[in-house]
Design an enzyme around this catalytic site. Structure first.
Site, PDB file in Angstrom:
ATOM      1  N   ARG A  30     -19.106 -59.214   4.223  1.00 40.42           N
ATOM      2  CA  ARG A  30     -19.263 -60.239   3.188  1.00 40.42           C
ATOM      3  C   ARG A  30     -18.122 -60.262   2.168  1.00 40.42           C
ATOM      4  O   ARG A  30     -18.007 -61.185   1.377  1.00 40.42           O
ATOM      5  CB  ARG A  30     -20.618 -60.059   2.484  1.00 40.42           C
ATOM      6  CG  ARG A  30     -21.772 -60.606   3.291  1.00 40.42           C
ATOM      7  CD  ARG A  30     -23.104 -60.192   2.717  1.00 40.42           C
ATOM      8  NE  ARG A  30     -23.415 -58.797   3.010  1.00 40.42           N
ATOM      9  CZ  ARG A  30     -24.475 -58.148   2.528  1.00 40.42           C
ATOM     10  NH1 ARG A  30     -25.314 -58.761   1.725  1.00 40.42           N
ATOM     11  NH2 ARG A  30     -24.692 -56.893   2.851  1.00 40.42           N
ATOM     12  N   GLY A  95     -24.942 -47.710  12.268  1.00 39.86           N
ATOM     13  CA  GLY A  95     -26.017 -47.395  11.335  1.00 39.86           C
ATOM     14  C   GLY A  95     -25.703 -46.221  10.424  1.00 39.86           C
ATOM     15  O   GLY A  95     -24.916 -45.341  10.759  1.00 39.86           O
ATOM     16  N   ASN A 219     -33.911 -48.731  -2.640  1.00 37.96           N
ATOM     17  CA  ASN A 219     -33.113 -47.571  -2.261  1.00 37.96           C
ATOM     18  C   ASN A 219     -31.656 -47.834  -2.622  1.00 37.96           C
ATOM     19  O   ASN A 219     -31.081 -48.850  -2.240  1.00 37.96           O
ATOM     20  CB  ASN A 219     -33.259 -47.353  -0.747  1.00 37.96           C
ATOM     21  CG  ASN A 219     -32.266 -46.338  -0.200  1.00 37.96           C
ATOM     22  OD1 ASN A 219     -31.837 -45.437  -0.920  1.00 37.96           O
ATOM     23  ND2 ASN A 219     -31.933 -46.479   1.066  1.00 37.96           N
ATOM     24  N   TYR A 415      19.465 -57.698 -20.249  1.00 38.17           N
ATOM     25  CA  TYR A 415      18.990 -56.869 -19.151  1.00 38.17           C
ATOM     26  C   TYR A 415      19.689 -55.520 -19.235  1.00 38.17           C
ATOM     27  O   TYR A 415      20.926 -55.440 -19.234  1.00 38.17           O
ATOM     28  CB  TYR A 415      19.284 -57.514 -17.787  1.00 38.17           C
ATOM     29  CG  TYR A 415      18.996 -56.567 -16.646  1.00 38.17           C
ATOM     30  CD1 TYR A 415      17.686 -56.168 -16.384  1.00 38.17           C
ATOM     31  CD2 TYR A 415      20.020 -56.032 -15.861  1.00 38.17           C
ATOM     32  CE1 TYR A 415      17.413 -55.265 -15.359  1.00 38.17           C
ATOM     33  CE2 TYR A 415      19.745 -55.139 -14.835  1.00 38.17           C
ATOM     34  CZ  TYR A 415      18.442 -54.752 -14.596  1.00 38.17           C
ATOM     35  OH  TYR A 415      18.166 -53.862 -13.587  1.00 38.17           O
TER      36      TYR A 415
HETATM   37  C1  UD1 Z   1     -28.420 -49.602   2.997  1.00 39.83           C
HETATM   38  C2  UD1 Z   1     -29.802 -48.945   3.122  1.00 39.83           C
HETATM   39  C3  UD1 Z   1     -30.785 -49.678   2.212  1.00 39.83           C
HETATM   40  C4  UD1 Z   1     -30.278 -49.690   0.794  1.00 39.83           C
HETATM   41  C5  UD1 Z   1     -28.881 -50.293   0.725  1.00 39.83           C
HETATM   42  C6  UD1 Z   1     -28.304 -50.125  -0.654  1.00 39.83           C
HETATM   43  C7  UD1 Z   1     -29.986 -48.086   5.405  1.00 39.83           C
HETATM   44  C8  UD1 Z   1     -30.583 -48.308   6.742  1.00 39.83           C
HETATM   45  N1  UD1 Z   1     -30.252 -49.018   4.486  1.00 39.83           N
HETATM   46  O1  UD1 Z   1     -28.532 -50.902   3.535  1.00 39.83           O
HETATM   47  O2  UD1 Z   1     -32.051 -49.041   2.275  1.00 39.83           O
HETATM   48  O3  UD1 Z   1     -31.149 -50.412  -0.041  1.00 39.83           O
HETATM   49  O4  UD1 Z   1     -27.992 -49.606   1.645  1.00 39.83           O
HETATM   50  O5  UD1 Z   1     -27.108 -50.811  -0.757  1.00 39.83           O
HETATM   51  O6  UD1 Z   1     -29.341 -47.088   5.213  1.00 39.83           O
HETATM   52  N2  UD1 Z   1     -22.045 -47.354   6.752  1.00 39.83           N
HETATM   53  C9  UD1 Z   1     -21.424 -46.475   7.616  1.00 39.83           C
HETATM   54  N3  UD1 Z   1     -21.647 -46.614   8.959  1.00 39.83           N
HETATM   55  C10 UD1 Z   1     -22.456 -47.566   9.475  1.00 39.83           C
HETATM   56  C11 UD1 Z   1     -23.092 -48.454   8.580  1.00 39.83           C
HETATM   57  C12 UD1 Z   1     -22.879 -48.327   7.222  1.00 39.83           C
HETATM   58  O7  UD1 Z   1     -20.680 -45.604   7.198  1.00 39.83           O
HETATM   59  O8  UD1 Z   1     -22.597 -47.619  10.683  1.00 39.83           O
HETATM   60  C13 UD1 Z   1     -21.801 -47.227   5.318  1.00 39.83           C
HETATM   61  C14 UD1 Z   1     -21.189 -48.469   4.722  1.00 39.83           C
HETATM   62  O9  UD1 Z   1     -19.774 -48.387   4.740  1.00 39.83           O
HETATM   63  C15 UD1 Z   1     -21.722 -48.445   3.300  1.00 39.83           C
HETATM   64  C16 UD1 Z   1     -23.062 -47.731   3.437  1.00 39.83           C
HETATM   65  O10 UD1 Z   1     -23.032 -47.047   4.679  1.00 39.83           O
HETATM   66  O11 UD1 Z   1     -20.893 -47.695   2.437  1.00 39.83           O
HETATM   67  C17 UD1 Z   1     -24.236 -48.700   3.408  1.00 39.83           C
HETATM   68  O12 UD1 Z   1     -24.085 -49.585   4.469  1.00 39.83           O
HETATM   69  P1  UD1 Z   1     -24.587 -51.094   4.387  1.00 39.83           P
HETATM   70  O13 UD1 Z   1     -24.318 -51.755   5.661  1.00 39.83           O
HETATM   71  O14 UD1 Z   1     -24.106 -51.720   3.150  1.00 39.83           O
HETATM   72  O15 UD1 Z   1     -26.174 -50.828   4.287  1.00 39.83           O
HETATM   73  P2  UD1 Z   1     -27.245 -51.859   3.825  1.00 39.83           P
HETATM   74  O16 UD1 Z   1     -27.631 -52.709   4.976  1.00 39.83           O
HETATM   75  O17 UD1 Z   1     -26.831 -52.517   2.585  1.00 39.83           O
HETATM   76 CA    CA Z   2     -24.963 -52.428   1.188  1.00 41.38          CA
END
Ligand code: UD1
Ligand code: CA
Length: 570
Positions: A30, A95, A219, A415
């Site tokens: 995004r 994830g 969270n 300068y």
């Molecule tokens: C996550 C949480 C959600 C919380 C939210 C807060 C989970 C399943 N959900 O959702 O409960 O309310 O953050 O912002 O954890 N990342 C990785 N590897 C991945 C995916 C993500 O390192 O495969 C990192 C991203 O870079 C980021 C963080 O994890 O820094 C959160 O990832 P994001 O995709 O923003 O999670 P949300 O869907 O927002």
């Molecule tokens: Ca997030």
């Protein structure tokens, strides 16, 4: 099996975590950016930088940063922030749960390696490596593991420390940092147990029932886990959810299933724990961070005339009684000493400003401005500028890699690059150090108490000695010895009557005719104009062609020296 006395090899205190894992592998779709999300900055520091700084405040044994998207960039940025950090690659499985699993595997491997070294050192390998099914060197990392998303710019070490303290005090298996927001769309919801208030589950927005979507407690993606609980929980995670990802949040259920306590620390400051998903949030949180920084400086004794247009990076340092005028941006490692006034409309990056200095409408970087020195308006200080005490870099002046000594002045339209100017010298208006011959840069050296004329070109390498003068309009290509007057320009020749011959009948020719007429109306007009000019000059003062030898001010007198024969023309 771990031999006694080796678990705490790094000497950390009971409250310090074994590791902090920063999640930075996600793409941040995004943001719509070629730059990875965690490398976008607020307050002069990338979000990854904020995360690593907060992590470091806990003094953990290890900081691990999980990378995947734009791996090289994020890994390089991580190591630049903290050369001791462990960069962990996440594989193709998506994830937050998978990200943490990859990190924990790497940390466990590190712990094993550490213990193997310790065992060899202790000569105790034979007694400890045979222990049935478990890893011969023990389970790996133990203690508290802090996990945080790399996109929470306002999260600070103090909040992390509070979370960790609550984790230890309550003897939790998992402790989650939460907050309440007005619109919880997209967040994981905290489902609490009635009565105890313990956390039953975190339900992702996409997996939530309509009833669960009413929950406003969310969270933050900041947690403390017991390492063993985390390891066991991650081992059993699947991808049976709306996004087909391994959810870290599912460790909550497994921790409870094995009897562990899962509790939440509710922060009453949502901005502190809010993540950035798009540029809107980046700007909103950036402005909020700035508001907090500016507020703190005002509390510390800094006058900020207009907080809304004043931007101060996290690492800037200001002394009491500094005044910041509207439109001031202080970036990087800028340091401003007491009594200095910055602005209006000034941007300084990595600039050191001395006590009592004034810096007006200036753009500067990697420069040092001396005590009581004066800069601007409309000055451009490029890297390597060092202005001495009570020195002056005036209006429409650009400097670079230039040492300008105590009391020396470059007041107007000049300068000065790759140059050294001694003390109490004055550089005439519209002068240039000609430092580049098309191949290499060369230095101009001007001594102390020198007076150079207006519109000088110093063709480097060249030296003007102490107490030397140069004539206005000179192109100085040869050294000027101390105390000499350097003159380098063509002699003036006036071609009389040229305008009347070349452009007869023009206003210029007519004006010339009137000025030359001995008497009559035209002559009187000329005389009147002359009188007005004389009156005007008497009122405002004129610029002497040669400054008085004892004059050290020179800020209105341009030091436009000429090879006059001892008379000062008016
Ligand atoms: C996550 C949480 C959600 C919380 C939210 C807060 C989970 C399943 N959900 O959702 O409960 O309310 O953050 O912002 O954890 N990342 C990785 N590897 C991945 C995916 C993500 O390192 O495969 C990192 C991203 O870079 C980021 C963080 O994890 O820094 C959160 O990832 P994001 O995709 O923003 O999670 P949300 O869907 O927002
Ligand atoms: Ca997030």
């Amino acid at each position: 099996m771990v031999p006694a006395g080796t678990t705490d090899g790094a000497g950390r205190t009971g409250e310090s975590p074994a590791a902090v894992i920063v999640l930075a592998a996600g793409q941040g779709t995004r943001m719509k950016s070629a730059v990875p999300k965690v490398l976008h900055a607020v307050g002069g520091r990338t979000m990854l930088g904020h995360a690593v700084a907060a992590a470091r405040e806990l003094e953990p044994e290890h900081v691990a940063v999980v990378v995947r998207h734009e791996r090289e960039q994020v890994a390089a940025a991580t190591l630049e922030l903290d050369p001791r950090a462990l960069v962990v690659d996440q594989d193709e499985i998506p994830g937050t749960g998978r990200a943490v699993q990859c990190a924990l595997d790497a940390l466990d491997a590190k712990a094993h390696a550490g213990r193997a070294t310790q065992l060899v050192h202790d000569d105790a390998v034979d007694d400890t490596i045979h222990d049935g099914d478990s890893h011969p060197l023990g389970d790996g990392l133990d203690g508290a593991v802090v996990v945080l998303a790399g996109d929470i710019p306002l999260l600070d070490g103090a909040t992390l420390a509070q979370l960790l303290a609550a984790h230890h005090a309550d003897g939790n298996a998992v402790t989650i940092l939460t907050t309440e927001v007005a619109d919880a769309t997209g967040y994981g919801r905290i489902v609490r147990e009635e009565g105890t208030g313990d956390v039953l589950a975190i339900v992702e927005h996409k997996d939530a029932t309509p009833g669960q979507r009413e929950i406003r407690e969310i969270n933050s993606s900041v947690y403390v886990f017991d390492a063993a609980v985390l390891r066991r929980g991650l081992g059993g995670l699947g991808t049976d959810n709306a996004q087909g990802e391994v959810y870290l949040t599912d460790v909550v259920a497994s921790a409870r299933a094995e009897g562990g306590a899962v509790r939440a620390l509710l922060s009453d400051d949502p901005t502190l724990v809010e993540g950035v998903n798009d540029r809107l949030a980046l700007a909103t949180l950036g402005a909020e961070l700035n508001r907090r920084i500016v507020t703190e400086w005002m509390r510390a004794g800094v006058t900020v005339v207009d907080p809304a247009t004043t931007w101060i990076d996290v690492d800037v340092e200001l002394a009491p009684d500094v005044t910041l005028l509207p439109g001031t941006q202080l970036h990087g490692a800028t340091v401003v000493a007491t009594g200095a006034t910055i602005g209006p409309d000034t941007t300084l990056t990595d600039v050191e400003v001395g006590a009592g200095a004034t810096v007006v409408r200036t753009h500067g970087s990697l420069s040092v401005i001396g005590e009581k020195a004066s800069v601007g308006p409309f000055a451009y200080l490029r890297p390597g500028t060092e202005l001495g005490r009570k020195g002056k870099i005036g209006t429409f002046v650009e400097t670079k890699n230039a040492q300008i000594g105590e009391g020396s002045k470059v007041p107007h339209l000049s300068y000065v690059g790759d140059a050294t100017i001694g003390e109490h010298s004055n550089i005439g208006a519209a002068s240039v150090t000609v430092n580049y011959d098309g191949h290499a840069k060369h230095r101009t050296v001007i001594g102390s108490h020198a007076r150079t004329g207006a519109d000088n070109m110093f063709v480097a390498p060249v030296t003007v000695g102490d107490g030397a003068y140069t004539a206005a309009g000179s192109v100085i290509v040869k050294d000027v010895p101390a105390g000499s007057l350097g003159v380098a320009r063509g002699q003036q020749r006036n071609v009389e009557g040229w305008v009347a011959r070349r452009w007869p009948g023009t206003p210029a020719a007519d004006a010339a005719t009137r000025a030359q007429a001995p008497s009559g109306e035209a002559g009187q007009l000329g005389a009147q104009a002359q009188r007005q000019l004389a009156d005007h000059n008497a009122l405002t003062g004129t610029i002497p062609v040669v400054p008085a030898p004892d004059s050290t001010t020179g800020s209105t007198a341009d030091g436009s020296a000429t090879e006059n024969e001892g008379s000062t023309q008016r």
